[in-house]
Design a protein around this motif. Structure first.
Motif, PDB file in Angstrom:
ATOM      1  N   LYS A 249       0.805  -1.226   0.000  1.00  0.00           N
ATOM      2  CA  LYS A 249       0.000   0.000   0.000  1.00  0.00           C
ATOM      3  C   LYS A 249       0.840   1.279   0.000  1.00  0.00           C
ATOM      4  N   GLU A 250       2.161   1.182   0.117  1.00  0.00           N
ATOM      5  CA  GLU A 250       2.953   2.410   0.150  1.00  0.00           C
ATOM      6  C   GLU A 250       2.849   3.172  -1.164  1.00  0.00           C
ATOM      7  N   ASP A 251       2.765   2.443  -2.293  1.00  0.00           N
ATOM      8  CA  ASP A 251       2.640   3.096  -3.587  1.00  0.00           C
ATOM      9  C   ASP A 251       1.258   3.717  -3.752  1.00  0.00           C
ATOM     10  N   MET A 252       0.225   3.056  -3.218  1.00  0.00           N
ATOM     11  CA  MET A 252      -1.123   3.605  -3.276  1.00  0.00           C
ATOM     12  C   MET A 252      -1.231   4.876  -2.436  1.00  0.00           C
ATOM     13  N   ASP A 253      -0.596   4.864  -1.287  1.00  0.00           N
ATOM     14  CA  ASP A 253      -0.617   6.032  -0.411  1.00  0.00           C
ATOM     15  C   ASP A 253       0.024   7.236  -1.088  1.00  0.00           C
ATOM     16  N   LEU A 254       1.199   7.051  -1.671  1.00  0.00           N
ATOM     17  CA  LEU A 254       1.897   8.160  -2.316  1.00  0.00           C
ATOM     18  C   LEU A 254       1.127   8.678  -3.517  1.00  0.00           C
ATOM     19  N   SER A 255       0.705   7.773  -4.393  1.00  0.00           N
ATOM     20  CA  SER A 255       0.048   8.242  -5.611  1.00  0.00           C
ATOM     21  C   SER A 255      -1.334   8.821  -5.337  1.00  0.00           C
ATOM     22  N   TYR A 256      -2.009   8.337  -4.286  1.00  0.00           N
ATOM     23  CA  TYR A 256      -3.288   8.956  -3.920  1.00  0.00           C
ATOM     24  C   TYR A 256      -3.066  10.432  -3.599  1.00  0.00           C
ATOM     25  N   ARG A 257      -2.074  10.712  -2.773  1.00  0.00           N
ATOM     26  CA  ARG A 257      -1.835  12.093  -2.361  1.00  0.00           C
ATOM     27  C   ARG A 257      -1.406  12.967  -3.548  1.00  0.00           C
ATOM     28  N   VAL A 258      -0.552  12.422  -4.400  1.00  0.00           N
ATOM     29  CA  VAL A 258      -0.100  13.188  -5.563  1.00  0.00           C
ATOM     30  C   VAL A 258      -1.257  13.447  -6.517  1.00  0.00           C
ATOM     31  N   SER A 259      -2.114  12.444  -6.721  1.00  0.00           N
ATOM     32  CA  SER A 259      -3.192  12.559  -7.707  1.00  0.00           C
ATOM     33  C   SER A 259      -4.269  13.551  -7.304  1.00  0.00           C
ATOM     34  N   ARG A 260      -4.306  13.956  -6.029  1.00  0.00           N
ATOM     35  CA  ARG A 260      -5.264  14.992  -5.634  1.00  0.00           C
ATOM     36  C   ARG A 260      -4.866  16.359  -6.196  1.00  0.00           C
ATOM     37  N   LYS A 261      -3.602  16.495  -6.586  1.00  0.00           N
ATOM     38  CA  LYS A 261      -3.096  17.798  -7.020  1.00  0.00           C
ATOM     39  C   LYS A 261      -2.548  17.798  -8.445  1.00  0.00           C
ATOM     40  N   TYR A 262      -2.095  16.622  -8.912  1.00  0.00           N
ATOM     41  CA  TYR A 262      -1.454  16.531 -10.225  1.00  0.00           C
ATOM     42  C   TYR A 262      -2.081  15.397 -11.033  1.00  0.00           C
ATOM     43  N   SER A 263      -1.932  15.470 -12.345  1.00  0.00           N
ATOM     44  CA  SER A 263      -2.406  14.404 -13.228  1.00  0.00           C
ATOM     45  C   SER A 263      -1.389  13.272 -13.271  1.00  0.00           C
TER      46      SER A 263
ATOM     47  N   ARG B 205      -1.458  -6.467   4.784  1.00  0.00           N
ATOM     48  CA  ARG B 205      -2.405  -5.931   3.793  1.00  0.00           C
ATOM     49  C   ARG B 205      -3.612  -5.301   4.487  1.00  0.00           C
ATOM     50  N   VAL B 206      -4.134  -5.975   5.499  1.00  0.00           N
ATOM     51  CA  VAL B 206      -5.289  -5.451   6.230  1.00  0.00           C
ATOM     52  C   VAL B 206      -4.900  -4.192   7.005  1.00  0.00           C
ATOM     53  N   VAL B 207      -3.811  -4.264   7.750  1.00  0.00           N
ATOM     54  CA  VAL B 207      -3.398  -3.149   8.604  1.00  0.00           C
ATOM     55  C   VAL B 207      -3.046  -1.918   7.771  1.00  0.00           C
ATOM     56  N   ASN B 208      -2.312  -2.125   6.681  1.00  0.00           N
ATOM     57  CA  ASN B 208      -1.899  -0.980   5.866  1.00  0.00           C
ATOM     58  C   ASN B 208      -3.049  -0.390   5.056  1.00  0.00           C
ATOM     59  N   THR B 209      -4.000  -1.232   4.662  1.00  0.00           N
ATOM     60  CA  THR B 209      -5.193  -0.706   3.996  1.00  0.00           C
ATOM     61  C   THR B 209      -5.960   0.202   4.948  1.00  0.00           C
ATOM     62  N   TYR B 210      -6.072  -0.231   6.186  1.00  0.00           N
ATOM     63  CA  TYR B 210      -6.745   0.599   7.195  1.00  0.00           C
ATOM     64  C   TYR B 210      -5.988   1.898   7.426  1.00  0.00           C
ATOM     65  N   TYR B 211      -4.661   1.807   7.528  1.00  0.00           N
ATOM     66  CA  TYR B 211      -3.848   3.005   7.754  1.00  0.00           C
ATOM     67  C   TYR B 211      -4.049   4.005   6.617  1.00  0.00           C
ATOM     68  N   MET B 212      -4.004   3.517   5.391  1.00  0.00           N
ATOM     69  CA  MET B 212      -4.175   4.407   4.254  1.00  0.00           C
ATOM     70  C   MET B 212      -5.584   4.988   4.213  1.00  0.00           C
ATOM     71  N   PHE B 213      -6.586   4.153   4.471  1.00  0.00           N
ATOM     72  CA  PHE B 213      -7.969   4.618   4.474  1.00  0.00           C
ATOM     73  C   PHE B 213      -8.151   5.722   5.524  1.00  0.00           C
ATOM     74  N   LYS B 214      -7.673   5.484   6.729  1.00  0.00           N
ATOM     75  CA  LYS B 214      -7.822   6.448   7.817  1.00  0.00           C
ATOM     76  C   LYS B 214      -7.068   7.745   7.528  1.00  0.00           C
ATOM     77  N   LYS B 215      -5.926   7.611   6.904  1.00  0.00           N
ATOM     78  CA  LYS B 215      -5.070   8.773   6.644  1.00  0.00           C
ATOM     79  C   LYS B 215      -5.590   9.635   5.496  1.00  0.00           C
ATOM     80  N   ASN B 216      -6.068   8.993   4.428  1.00  0.00           N
ATOM     81  CA  ASN B 216      -6.328   9.719   3.185  1.00  0.00           C
ATOM     82  C   ASN B 216      -7.797   9.903   2.821  1.00  0.00           C
ATOM     83  N   MET B 217      -8.632   8.915   3.093  1.00  0.00           N
ATOM     84  CA  MET B 217     -10.007   8.970   2.606  1.00  0.00           C
ATOM     85  C   MET B 217     -10.865   9.836   3.524  1.00  0.00           C
ATOM     86  N   PRO B 218     -11.785  10.625   2.972  1.00  0.00           N
ATOM     87  CA  PRO B 218     -12.713  11.376   3.821  1.00  0.00           C
ATOM     88  C   PRO B 218     -13.474  10.428   4.748  1.00  0.00           C
TER      89      PRO B 218
END
Length: 304
Positions: free
Chosen positions: A200-214, A242-255
């Motif tokens: 999920k580290e790649d999903m976390d980074l690209s999620y944050r970047v994609s909010r501002k850039y294409s 996979r479960v723990v990091n999905t939760y971490y990313m969800f809590k950190k990034n998703m509304p």
């Protein structure tokens, strides 16, 4: 435009050699290759010598040792990069000869946009069977699909398009097949709380970047991922992570809306059901045990 290629590796000397050999055969060579190595001492020496012998001063070579942590290794690589564009590769991939050239073409084509990065396509990755796609779709889980839009779901999971027919916009770029403008890392870093060789580290980074850039994916830049069996964590540990990091990313990034929370819980339920079915039908206890361990770790925190 100049490019820095970064490979983060750990205890995979043969895989690393094959990857580096495919890099020196590129139709357009990068400015530099940075290897960030978390291998044990005897293998780090072997890796450094092997890379130097393959590169033969054709490409500037920067070799750095590190503690094992994919996110930390990537940040170290970025800190030592000089190119306008930073490419990340897994150590067990092989690039087609024009991979770099085709990625640079997209950067040129999209230069008038607020562009953040471009990813290639994995040539030996294929869409899932229809039943599996529908099952994962039902539970809002990450999947490889064909006729859907590449996007993040309310559950925090993602829809990947393994073989697009044209250049497409994406919100997530897999870590071993992506590139970003180096200036992006003045604003965004790989999250080192997702430590070890995390998921999920790649999903976390690209999620944050994609909010501002294409971000884009091109079907023309192809590499092959051979999923080395060397130096991998156990299935049980991977499933827990996979479960723990999905939760971490969800809590950190998703509304944190009610709908999104319900979607995330539904995806956890689906993950549990799927892995329980694997336990019953294939005696696959490791996926199920790992999932349960992950659930125990996060469910006590979910409603805090």
């Amino acid at each position: 435009m100049t490019s820095s290629f970064i490979i983060c590796t750990k205890d995979r000397p043969l895989d690393l050699q094959n990857c580096v050999k495919s890099i020196v055969q590129q139709t357009i060579l990068p400015q530099e290759l940075i290897v960030v190595d978390a291998s044990v001492i005897n293998i780090t020496y072997e890796n450094k010598i092997n890379c130097e012998n393959i590169l033969k001063n054709i490409i500037k070579f920067i070799y750095i040792t590190s503690k094992p942590s994919l996110t930390k290794q990537r940040n170290i690589g970025v800190d030592n990069a000089n190119g306008d564009i930073v490419f990340f590769f897994d150590d067990d991939v092989i690039l087609e000869q024009d991979y770099h050239e085709k990625i640079l073409h997209v950067y040129q084509q999209k230069s008038t946009e607020r562009l953040g990065g471009v990813r290639g396509t994995i040539g030996n990755e294929y869409p899932m069977g229809l039943f599996k796609i529908y099952l994962l779709r039902l539970f809002m889980l990450t999947r490889l699909s064909v006729n859907e839009k590449s996007r993040f779901l309310r559950s925090g999971h993602y829809v990947f398009i393994p073989k697009p027919k044209e250049i497409i916009g994406v919100e997530c770029m897999a870590g071993g097949v992506c590139s970003y403008y180096r200036k992006i890392f003045n604003e965004f870093r790989s999250d080192e709380k997702l430590n070890g060789y995390a998921l999920k580290e790649d999903m976390d980074l690209s999620y944050r970047v994609s909010r501002k850039y294409s971000l884009y994916q091109t079907p023309d830049a192809i590499l092959y991922h051979y999923h080395s069996k060397t130096s991998r964590i156990s299935i049980e540990e991977s499933s827990t992570m996979r479960v723990v990091n999905t939760y971490y990313m969800f809590k950190k990034n998703m509304p944190q809306t009610f709908t999104n929370k319900i979607s995330f819980l539904w995806s956890l339920f689906g993950m549990t059901i799927i892995n329980f079915t694997r336990l019953i039908t294939h005696r696959d206890i490791e996926h199920f045990k790992g999932t349960i361990k992950g659930l125990i770790k996060i469910l006590t925190q979910f409603f805090k």
